[in-house]
Write a protein that holds these residues in place. Structure first.
Motif, PDB file in Angstrom:
ATOM      1  N   UNK A   1     -41.892   8.397 130.490  1.00  0.00           N
ATOM      2  CA  UNK A   1     -43.245   7.938 130.182  1.00  0.00           C
ATOM      3  C   UNK A   1     -43.300   7.384 128.764  1.00  0.00           C
ATOM      4  N   UNK A   2     -44.097   6.344 128.571  1.00  0.00           N
ATOM      5  CA  UNK A   2     -44.293   5.768 127.238  1.00  0.00           C
ATOM      6  C   UNK A   2     -45.331   6.606 126.495  1.00  0.00           C
ATOM      7  N   UNK A   3     -44.961   7.085 125.313  1.00  0.00           N
ATOM      8  CA  UNK A   3     -45.882   7.912 124.526  1.00  0.00           C
ATOM      9  C   UNK A   3     -46.706   7.089 123.550  1.00  0.00           C
ATOM     10  N   UNK A   4     -46.096   6.076 122.967  1.00  0.00           N
ATOM     11  CA  UNK A   4     -46.804   5.254 121.983  1.00  0.00           C
ATOM     12  C   UNK A   4     -46.106   3.909 121.849  1.00  0.00           C
TER      13      UNK A   4
ATOM     14  N   UNK B   1     -58.413   6.923 132.142  1.00  0.00           N
ATOM     15  CA  UNK B   1     -57.309   7.863 131.857  1.00  0.00           C
ATOM     16  C   UNK B   1     -56.101   7.208 131.189  1.00  0.00           C
ATOM     17  N   UNK B   2     -56.245   5.971 130.734  1.00  0.00           N
ATOM     18  CA  UNK B   2     -55.102   5.247 130.179  1.00  0.00           C
ATOM     19  C   UNK B   2     -55.351   4.931 128.709  1.00  0.00           C
ATOM     20  N   UNK B   3     -55.019   5.882 127.851  1.00  0.00           N
ATOM     21  CA  UNK B   3     -55.168   5.716 126.409  1.00  0.00           C
ATOM     22  C   UNK B   3     -53.808   5.385 125.810  1.00  0.00           C
ATOM     23  N   UNK B   4     -53.751   4.336 125.012  1.00  0.00           N
ATOM     24  CA  UNK B   4     -52.503   3.949 124.359  1.00  0.00           C
ATOM     25  C   UNK B   4     -52.591   4.225 122.860  1.00  0.00           C
TER      26      UNK B   4
END
Length: 424
Positions: free
Chosen positions: A62-65, A107-110
């Motif tokens: 998963x991409x964290x940041x 639900x998709x915070x970057x």
């Protein structure tokens, strides 16, 4: 090299490039789906995404940041401006190295980090500042291709850390070893010693030097805890003692508080690494913004720079909508008996006269009624500034602003108004 050899070499390179495109097409699609609305901006500004995002993509994690790098300062600032008024984006952190931004909504915070301590023309230049080959992967939005260090795939598959001695922040690298250990990576003793020796080369003589190397770490901000009292002499020995007490600090177990920055000028000034310019008038402080507006502030920042009021007002202009009678005289909308004349001083009969700055002419009560006049004043005649209005004791009329000119100001968005007016 003859022409045939050159042709063969170019053919092989083209073939390899096409194979790379095919090989990573899935990861590219996944990245673009994750980026959503900011993808087009990154392509427009020919930015790079590099580091952990690319490692996660190719590892299937998963991409964290997102760590975003720019080719120049202007591109970063333009990117900020484009997303500043976006309801789904806001800035939560600001350091000498980067701007931290939240993009998207549940639900998709970057978590986005816009790097500004340096600017880069190629992925290889970015890799030169990285600490480990395992994170030396990038996506170049100018070519829309992945660019990988020659050891990137090998070292990630082996889960080993190889240190780059040219990294910008080796103390951070020491802390990141623990992070990578948690992900199953290992580091040899010789590599760990290389990091330690690089840290020994650092010339840390002040608290600010130390903060430059510790600020904005993962989790707790060490730079906020390792602080010195006013007048306390700095030494690394004292720092070591202070670090020993970090776990006793009440903030140690707290999650970092997310702060929403409201002033784009503060962010741009930090990116540009320039001081905030302050004007003191009637014992009040006013910040001069990047577009030359006055903004009332309660206190002066430590890194502020005072401006000479007389020099500032020599070129500062204010604006007012007035009626123009058949004799070419300008009359106040509020009081038809009050006149403004070219080149002459007009003084308030009551407490004050109302004006706007150039960027706020559409916020006037009498917007687009009559004609627009341009005036100057002296510091002694400046009374105050609200969010939209300027209050003066007296002024001198400079000119009547041509309609074509103020229309252009408005349509270019110089008044900070959300809509663009249609004059047809």
């Amino acid at each position: 090299m003859n022409s045939l050899e050159e042709t063969v070499k170019q053919t092989i390179k083209t073939f390899e490039d096409n194979k790379i495109k095919e090989m990573f097409q899935f990861e590219k699609n996944k990245l673009y789906a994750y980026l959503e609305e900011i993808k087009d901006s990154l392509i427009k500004h020919k930015a790079f995404i590099a580091g952990g995002t690319i490692t996660s993509l190719l590892n299937g994690s998963d991409i964290n940041d997102l760590d975003i790098y720019f080719r120049n300062e202007e591109s970063l600032i333009d990117f900020l401006k484009e997303h500043w008024k976006d309801d789904n984006s806001y800035v939560t952190g600001l350091t000498k190295k980067s701007v931290l931004m939240i993009s998207g909504k549940e639900p998709k915070i970057r978590n986005v980090q816009l790097i500004h301590f340096k600017y880069f023309n190629t992925p290889d230049e970015i890799f030169e500042t990285f600490d480990f080959t395992a994170c030396m992967g990038a996506y170049d939005f100018s070519t829309e291709q992945f660019v990988l260090h020659q050891q990137f795939l090998k070292h990630n598959s082996q889960r080993i850390l190889k240190f780059n001695k040219n990294t910008a922040f080796p103390i951070v690298s020491l802390l990141r070893v623990q992070k990578y250990n948690g992900k199953g990576y290992t580091i040899s003793k010789p590599e760990f010693i290389r990091i330690a020796l690089k840290c020994m080369e650092l010339d840390i003589k002040t608290v600010e030097d130390l903060k430059d190397h510790l600020g904005g770490m993962y989790g707790i901000n060490y730079d906020k805890i390792i602080d010195f009292e006013e007048g306390e002499e700095f030494s690394l020995d004292k720092v070591i003692d202070k670090i020993a007490d970090i776990a006793l600090d009440e903030d140690y177990f707290k999650e970092p508080i997310s702060v929403k920055y409201e002033d784009l000028d503060d962010i741009i000034d930090t990116v540009k690494k320039r001081p905030i310019h302050i004007l003191t008038l009637r014992d009040k402080y006013f910040r001069v913004t990047n577009d030359n507006q006055l903004k009332s502030i309660s206190t002066k920042a430590a890194f502020s720079k005072d401006i000479d009021a007389d020099k500032y007002f020599e070129n500062k202009r204010f604006y007012k909508w007035v009626e123009k009678d058949g004799y070419g005289k300008y009359r106040s909308h509020y009081d038809g008996d009050f006149k403004y004349e070219d080149g002459r001083v007009s003084t308030a009969l009551g407490d004050k006269l109302f004006f706007n700055e150039k960027q706020n002419i559409t916020y006037s009560t009498y917007w687009n009624k009559g004609v627009l006049i341009e005036v100057s004043t002296k510091p002694v005649d400046f009374i105050d500034k609200s969010s939209e209005h300027i209050y003066l004791k007296s002024c001198t009329v400079i000119r009547e602003v041509p309609k074509t000119e103020w229309k252009q100001w408005v349509n270019e968005g110089e008044d900070d108004h959300e809509s663009v007016f249609d004059w047809t």
